[in-house]
Each structure stands twice: as structure tokens, then as C-alpha cells.
Design a protein around this motif. Sequence first.
Motif, PDB file in Angstrom:
ATOM      1  N   VAL A  78     -11.169  -1.575   0.932  1.00 24.92           N
ATOM      2  CA  VAL A  78     -10.441  -2.496   1.550  1.00 24.92           C
ATOM      3  C   VAL A  78     -10.010  -3.655   0.443  1.00 24.92           C
ATOM      4  O   VAL A  78      -8.868  -3.975   0.237  1.00 24.92           O
ATOM      5  CB  VAL A  78     -11.179  -3.381   2.443  1.00 24.92           C
ATOM      6  N   LEU A  79     -10.875  -3.691  -0.555  1.00 24.24           N
ATOM      7  CA  LEU A  79     -10.735  -4.661  -1.497  1.00 24.24           C
ATOM      8  C   LEU A  79      -9.627  -4.296  -2.766  1.00 24.24           C
ATOM      9  O   LEU A  79      -8.967  -5.015  -3.153  1.00 24.24           O
ATOM     10  CB  LEU A  79     -12.051  -4.780  -2.561  1.00 24.24           C
ATOM     11  N   CYS A  80      -9.778  -2.698  -2.708  1.00 20.02           N
ATOM     12  CA  CYS A  80      -8.459  -2.293  -3.902  1.00 20.02           C
ATOM     13  C   CYS A  80      -7.256  -2.524  -3.050  1.00 20.02           C
ATOM     14  O   CYS A  80      -6.269  -2.912  -3.809  1.00 20.02           O
ATOM     15  CB  CYS A  80      -8.708  -0.822  -3.587  1.00 20.02           C
ATOM     16  N   GLU A  81      -6.950  -2.294  -1.704  1.00 23.54           N
ATOM     17  CA  GLU A  81      -5.771  -2.452  -0.971  1.00 23.54           C
ATOM     18  C   GLU A  81      -5.375  -4.304  -1.306  1.00 23.54           C
ATOM     19  O   GLU A  81      -4.167  -4.401  -1.361  1.00 23.54           O
ATOM     20  CB  GLU A  81      -5.850  -2.177   0.489  1.00 23.54           C
ATOM     21  N   LYS A  82      -6.330  -4.905  -0.965  1.00 20.64           N
ATOM     22  CA  LYS A  82      -5.999  -6.450  -1.016  1.00 20.64           C
ATOM     23  C   LYS A  82      -5.371  -6.764  -2.868  1.00 20.64           C
ATOM     24  O   LYS A  82      -4.440  -7.481  -2.668  1.00 20.64           O
ATOM     25  CB  LYS A  82      -7.397  -7.046  -0.827  1.00 20.64           C
ATOM     26  N   LEU A  83      -6.350  -6.282  -3.659  1.00 21.23           N
ATOM     27  CA  LEU A  83      -5.757  -6.665  -4.860  1.00 21.23           C
ATOM     28  C   LEU A  83      -4.452  -6.016  -5.247  1.00 21.23           C
ATOM     29  O   LEU A  83      -3.691  -6.472  -6.234  1.00 21.23           O
ATOM     30  CB  LEU A  83      -6.957  -6.238  -6.027  1.00 21.23           C
ATOM     31  N   VAL A 139     -16.157 -11.761  -4.283  1.00 25.03           N
ATOM     32  CA  VAL A 139     -16.027 -11.042  -2.973  1.00 25.03           C
ATOM     33  C   VAL A 139     -16.944 -11.305  -1.945  1.00 25.03           C
ATOM     34  O   VAL A 139     -18.349 -11.639  -2.103  1.00 25.03           O
ATOM     35  CB  VAL A 139     -16.201  -9.530  -3.285  1.00 25.03           C
ATOM     36  N   ARG A 199     -16.003  -0.985   1.707  1.00 20.24           N
ATOM     37  CA  ARG A 199     -15.585  -2.317   1.203  1.00 20.24           C
ATOM     38  C   ARG A 199     -14.787  -2.121   0.121  1.00 20.24           C
ATOM     39  O   ARG A 199     -13.810  -2.985  -0.309  1.00 20.24           O
ATOM     40  CB  ARG A 199     -16.901  -3.180   0.794  1.00 20.24           C
ATOM     41  N   ARG A 205       0.734  -1.105   0.107  1.00 20.34           N
ATOM     42  CA  ARG A 205       0.021  -0.107  -0.004  1.00 20.34           C
ATOM     43  C   ARG A 205       0.951   1.271  -0.079  1.00 20.34           C
ATOM     44  O   ARG A 205       0.478   2.466  -0.561  1.00 20.34           O
ATOM     45  CB  ARG A 205      -1.062   0.090   1.217  1.00 20.34           C
ATOM     46  N   GLU A 214      -2.038  -5.753  -3.109  1.00 19.50           N
ATOM     47  CA  GLU A 214      -1.050  -6.500  -2.741  1.00 19.50           C
ATOM     48  C   GLU A 214      -1.063  -7.770  -3.461  1.00 19.50           C
ATOM     49  O   GLU A 214       0.128  -8.150  -3.727  1.00 19.50           O
ATOM     50  CB  GLU A 214      -1.294  -7.030  -1.172  1.00 19.50           C
ATOM     51  N   MET A 215      -2.107  -8.436  -4.127  1.00 13.84           N
ATOM     52  CA  MET A 215      -2.099  -9.476  -4.722  1.00 13.84           C
ATOM     53  C   MET A 215      -1.211  -9.222  -6.088  1.00 13.84           C
ATOM     54  O   MET A 215      -0.416 -10.248  -6.230  1.00 13.84           O
ATOM     55  CB  MET A 215      -3.460  -9.970  -5.245  1.00 13.84           C
TER      56      MET A 215
END
Length: 258
Positions: free
Chosen positions: A204-209, A227, A201, A157, A211-212
Motif C-alpha cells: 500500500v505504501l509503495c503504491e501511495k509513493l 508511516v 503495508r 499504478r 502516486e506522489m
Amino acid sequence: MTEAPRIPEWPRPYWQPGADEDALLQFYVFGKFERELVIPAMRYGSPGLPGGVDLRRFQNLELRKWEGYPLAGTLGGIMRDEAPATYEQARIAPEVLVVRGQLKDGPSLDYLRDTLGVLAALLDIGGRVILDPQIMGLSDAAAWRERYLVPGGAPPRNHVLILRSDEADGSGRSWVHTRGMRKFGRPDLSFRRIPAHELDRAGVLCEKLVEMQVLGTRFAAGQALEVEGMEQALVAQPGGSLDDPEFNNLHVEFRWPF
């Protein structure tokens, strides 16, 4: 005989070979440096700049004549408004070191580790401000160290900018997108038509993707993304171009399904 300290690797456990995408690194270090640069990069676990990444030295007054001078134009105005004191430090600095290069996508982030180590070392020998134009980030030495000199490496991030703006159609919905994924040879992310009650939501999803993708994941055209808590999947739609001013990169778009 003393053995050289082992430098921790920065692997990409989700790495998938795919399109011929390059990682782009570009940084400007403003300051005043000795005539002969002796860069103590090993202090920060870096053997030096990776192959494909170069360092060039300029007088700030000369670099200002360049059409793409980063403290001018729209980018310069944004940074001047957001960080006026840091902007002034950069503006009056006698010299600029430009660190830039393109690297083939691969299963390791060691290239970024090594480059960040050099940048940290440059702050020890006269650097005062570092500009990362890919995320429109201008940081003085203290702020840059706090953000990036994290044991084991700063979280993904920290390397990416996440922006939110209103959709232009007056619907009251939001657009969330990133800048900076080109450092990792990956497209940026775009989430369209997000209702207000779903913004948390989406963030959070944006940060997770992010990282992926940093760790190597790719999203194929038409790929469904399930999701938790959402009845309908998001569908990946790759597109864009490297010249798109919103991203300066390709991007993958996901439209909110309701």
C-alpha cells in the motif's frame, strides 16, 4: 464556427523543481499499417506527439537485427513466458512503430496524455500489440485499452510495475521495488528487508509513493517518512544509476526499521 474540444490538462499538483532529470518514454507498436500514416489522435484527446518524442517506422525483420531488439534476450524470454499468444502476435507482425523520446521534467503530465493518445490511435489503424519495455509489459490491443483508456487518465499504478522477491540473505524477508518511474522523471522505489507480516503495508505504501512521485513529489537524501502505525520513520536513501538492470533508472531506497 465550431470550437475545437478542450483537452483536459494532466497537472502535477505536488511538482517540485529539482535535479536535472528527464522523463523517458519508449514504446513499440507491432502491426501492419498503411503506407501513409494518418493517426486519429484527437479521438483520444491528443494533439499528437509532444516535442521531443518521435515516431520511427521499421520492418520487423530488419529491427530484429538490432542488438537491443526487445523481443530477444532476457526481456523477450520473460514476455514469451508470461504472454505467449501476445508475444507470437508481435513476433509475426510485419512492422514496428517505435515511439521514443526524452523530455525535461515539468509541472504537467500532458506529454504522457498526448503520447498515450497517439498509441491508442495507432491501435485503430493497424496496431496489434504494444510493448512498454520499462515495465516489461506486452499487451494486445484489448488489454492495452482496458489498462490505459480510463476516463480522466489511468491511475499511476497502471503505468508502473511493482515487484516482490526474497532477500538474498536467507532472512525470509522481502524486497519490493518498482520499474517504470523514469516515464515521470522520477527515481524508482525500493523497500528492503520487509518482514512477511508487513508486506501488505509495504504494498500500500509503495503504491501511495508511486502516486506522489507521479504527481511531482521528490524525496531528498535523509528525508524521514512517517508511516501510520510504525514507531520508526523510514529514511530516504537516493542512489543507483540509469544503468542498473534492476531498475534501468535511479532509485530511492527505504529500509524497513525492524
